[in-house]
Design a protein around this motif. Structure first.
Motif, PDB file in Angstrom:
ATOM      1  N   ALA A  46      -2.162-109.798 -12.383  1.00 42.09           N
ATOM      2  CA  ALA A  46      -1.305-110.293 -13.469  1.00 42.09           C
ATOM      3  C   ALA A  46      -0.881-109.196 -14.443  1.00 42.09           C
ATOM      4  N   TYR A  47      -1.656-108.131 -14.549  1.00 41.49           N
ATOM      5  CA  TYR A  47      -1.361-107.043 -15.481  1.00 41.49           C
ATOM      6  C   TYR A  47      -0.527-105.915 -14.864  1.00 41.49           C
ATOM      7  N   ASP A  48      -0.137-106.042 -13.609  1.00 37.09           N
ATOM      8  CA  ASP A  48       0.559-104.973 -12.887  1.00 37.09           C
ATOM      9  C   ASP A  48       2.052-104.953 -13.215  1.00 37.09           C
ATOM     10  N   TRP A  49       2.401-104.309 -14.300  1.00 32.17           N
ATOM     11  CA  TRP A  49       3.790-104.245 -14.750  1.00 32.17           C
ATOM     12  C   TRP A  49       4.659-103.426 -13.801  1.00 32.17           C
ATOM     13  N   LYS A  50       4.064-102.444 -13.147  1.00 25.66           N
ATOM     14  CA  LYS A  50       4.842-101.546 -12.289  1.00 25.66           C
ATOM     15  C   LYS A  50       5.353-102.253 -11.034  1.00 25.66           C
ATOM     16  N   THR A  51       4.529-103.078 -10.419  1.00 29.95           N
ATOM     17  CA  THR A  51       4.959-103.830  -9.239  1.00 29.95           C
ATOM     18  C   THR A  51       6.082-104.794  -9.599  1.00 29.95           C
ATOM     19  N   LEU A  52       5.960-105.436 -10.762  1.00 32.54           N
ATOM     20  CA  LEU A  52       7.028-106.324 -11.229  1.00 32.54           C
ATOM     21  C   LEU A  52       8.340-105.555 -11.370  1.00 32.54           C
ATOM     22  N   ALA A  53       8.274-104.383 -11.977  1.00 33.49           N
ATOM     23  CA  ALA A  53       9.484-103.579 -12.206  1.00 33.49           C
ATOM     24  C   ALA A  53      10.092-103.096 -10.893  1.00 33.49           C
ATOM     25  N   GLU A  54       9.256-102.578 -10.010  1.00 34.26           N
ATOM     26  CA  GLU A  54       9.759-102.066  -8.729  1.00 34.26           C
ATOM     27  C   GLU A  54      10.364-103.184  -7.877  1.00 34.26           C
ATOM     28  N   SER A  55       9.738-104.348  -7.900  1.00 29.38           N
ATOM     29  CA  SER A  55      10.254-105.484  -7.138  1.00 29.38           C
ATOM     30  C   SER A  55      11.582-105.973  -7.713  1.00 29.38           C
ATOM     31  N   ALA A  56      11.675-106.003  -9.036  1.00 33.20           N
ATOM     32  CA  ALA A  56      12.936-106.395  -9.680  1.00 33.20           C
ATOM     33  C   ALA A  56      14.043-105.417  -9.315  1.00 33.20           C
ATOM     34  N   LYS A  57      13.711-104.149  -9.302  1.00 31.09           N
ATOM     35  CA  LYS A  57      14.714-103.117  -8.961  1.00 31.09           C
ATOM     36  C   LYS A  57      15.264-103.346  -7.559  1.00 31.09           C
ATOM     37  N   ILE A  58      14.399-103.653  -6.617  1.00 33.51           N
ATOM     38  CA  ILE A  58      14.836-103.913  -5.239  1.00 33.51           C
ATOM     39  C   ILE A  58      15.814-105.085  -5.213  1.00 33.51           C
ATOM     40  N   CYS A  59      15.461-106.154  -5.889  1.00 34.41           N
ATOM     41  CA  CYS A  59      16.338-107.337  -5.909  1.00 34.41           C
ATOM     42  C   CYS A  59      17.677-107.034  -6.572  1.00 34.41           C
ATOM     43  N   PHE A  60      17.646-106.283  -7.674  1.00 37.19           N
ATOM     44  CA  PHE A  60      18.894-105.929  -8.362  1.00 37.19           C
ATOM     45  C   PHE A  60      19.779-105.065  -7.461  1.00 37.19           C
ATOM     46  N   GLU A  61      19.163-104.093  -6.786  1.00 35.87           N
ATOM     47  CA  GLU A  61      19.931-103.209  -5.895  1.00 35.87           C
ATOM     48  C   GLU A  61      20.543-103.983  -4.732  1.00 35.87           C
ATOM     49  N   LYS A  62      19.816-104.972  -4.227  1.00 34.84           N
ATOM     50  CA  LYS A  62      20.299-105.780  -3.108  1.00 34.84           C
ATOM     51  C   LYS A  62      21.181-106.937  -3.576  1.00 34.84           C
ATOM     52  N   ASN A  63      21.200-107.174  -4.890  1.00 29.70           N
ATOM     53  CA  ASN A  63      21.951-108.279  -5.486  1.00 29.70           C
ATOM     54  C   ASN A  63      21.523-109.624  -4.891  1.00 29.70           C
ATOM     55  N   GLN A  64      20.209-109.775  -4.761  1.00 25.69           N
ATOM     56  CA  GLN A  64      19.613-111.017  -4.267  1.00 25.69           C
ATOM     57  C   GLN A  64      18.438-111.379  -5.155  1.00 25.69           C
ATOM     58  N   ASN A  65      18.216-112.642  -5.342  1.00 25.65           N
ATOM     59  CA  ASN A  65      17.080-113.127  -6.126  1.00 25.65           C
ATOM     60  C   ASN A  65      17.099-112.549  -7.552  1.00 25.65           C
ATOM     61  N   THR A  66      18.284-112.384  -8.103  1.00 26.56           N
ATOM     62  CA  THR A  66      18.411-111.690  -9.390  1.00 26.56           C
ATOM     63  C   THR A  66      17.851-112.490 -10.563  1.00 26.56           C
ATOM     64  N   GLU A  67      17.918-113.803 -10.498  1.00 28.89           N
ATOM     65  CA  GLU A  67      17.362-114.604 -11.599  1.00 28.89           C
ATOM     66  C   GLU A  67      15.853-114.403 -11.711  1.00 28.89           C
ATOM     67  N   GLN A  68      15.176-114.469 -10.581  1.00 32.22           N
ATOM     68  CA  GLN A  68      13.738-114.259 -10.599  1.00 32.22           C
ATOM     69  C   GLN A  68      13.422-112.796 -10.931  1.00 32.22           C
ATOM     70  N   ALA A  69      14.238-111.882 -10.443  1.00 35.57           N
ATOM     71  CA  ALA A  69      14.033-110.464 -10.731  1.00 35.57           C
ATOM     72  C   ALA A  69      14.162-110.192 -12.230  1.00 35.57           C
ATOM     73  N   LEU A  70      15.070-110.881 -12.887  1.00 33.97           N
ATOM     74  CA  LEU A  70      15.227-110.739 -14.336  1.00 33.97           C
ATOM     75  C   LEU A  70      13.959-111.215 -15.051  1.00 33.97           C
ATOM     76  N   GLU A  71      13.369-112.284 -14.557  1.00 32.53           N
ATOM     77  CA  GLU A  71      12.091-112.751 -15.117  1.00 32.53           C
ATOM     78  C   GLU A  71      11.007-111.690 -14.906  1.00 32.53           C
ATOM     79  N   TRP A  72      10.988-111.103 -13.707  1.00 30.21           N
ATOM     80  CA  TRP A  72       9.979-110.082 -13.407  1.00 30.21           C
ATOM     81  C   TRP A  72      10.115-108.874 -14.321  1.00 30.21           C
TER      82      TRP A  72
END
Length: 133
Positions: A46-72
């Motif tokens: 739950a405290y792993d901020w880096k995994t959240l950020a890296e996963s969000a970046k992947i979604c943003f780059e792929k332009n998929q799952n962006t709503e959840q990525a924004l939450e991440w």
């Protein structure tokens, strides 16, 4: 014999479509990256901020799952304000036409970097800001 030719033609068309879809970076390859990002977030502590950020970046780059990525990415920033996650959010804003918000986050990224390390190299982020102005 006619049926075999028709089936062969259909198979050829399906192969061509799936090959061009993968070559263009759409569909299956992107979905796999997004699935892996989601799995990474689900299995991270739950405290792993880096995994959240890296996963969000992947979604943003792929332009998929962006709503959840924004939450991440927002959760990542709430856990640890870091130049990396702030820059990812800035890039998201800029890619969605919200340049002012993007610049604001880039400035925050520089401030966060300098707060962590007086010698923080902000030249890459500064270059992004100048390019956006």
């Amino acid at each position: 014999m006619n049926i075999i030719k028709k089936i062969s033609g259909i198979v050829a068309i399906i192969t061509l479509i799936s090959t061009s879809t993968l070559a263009n970076g759409n569909s299956t390859a992107e979905s796999q990256s997004v699935k892996k990002a989601r799995i990474a977030v689900e299995s991270a502590p739950a405290y792993d901020w880096k995994t959240l950020a890296e996963s969000a970046k992947i979604c943003f780059e792929k332009n998929q799952n962006t709503e959840q990525a924004l939450e991440w990415i927002n959760k990542s920033i709430s856990l640890e304000k870091d130049p990396m996650n702030l820059e990812i959010l800035a890039d998201y804003y800029v890619s969605n036409g919200e340049t002012d918000k993007g610049i604001e986050k880039l400035v925050e990224a520089i401030d966060a970097g300098r707060a962590q390390n007086f010698w923080f190299d902000s030249s890459k982020i500064q270059a992004k800001i100048w390019k956006l102005r």
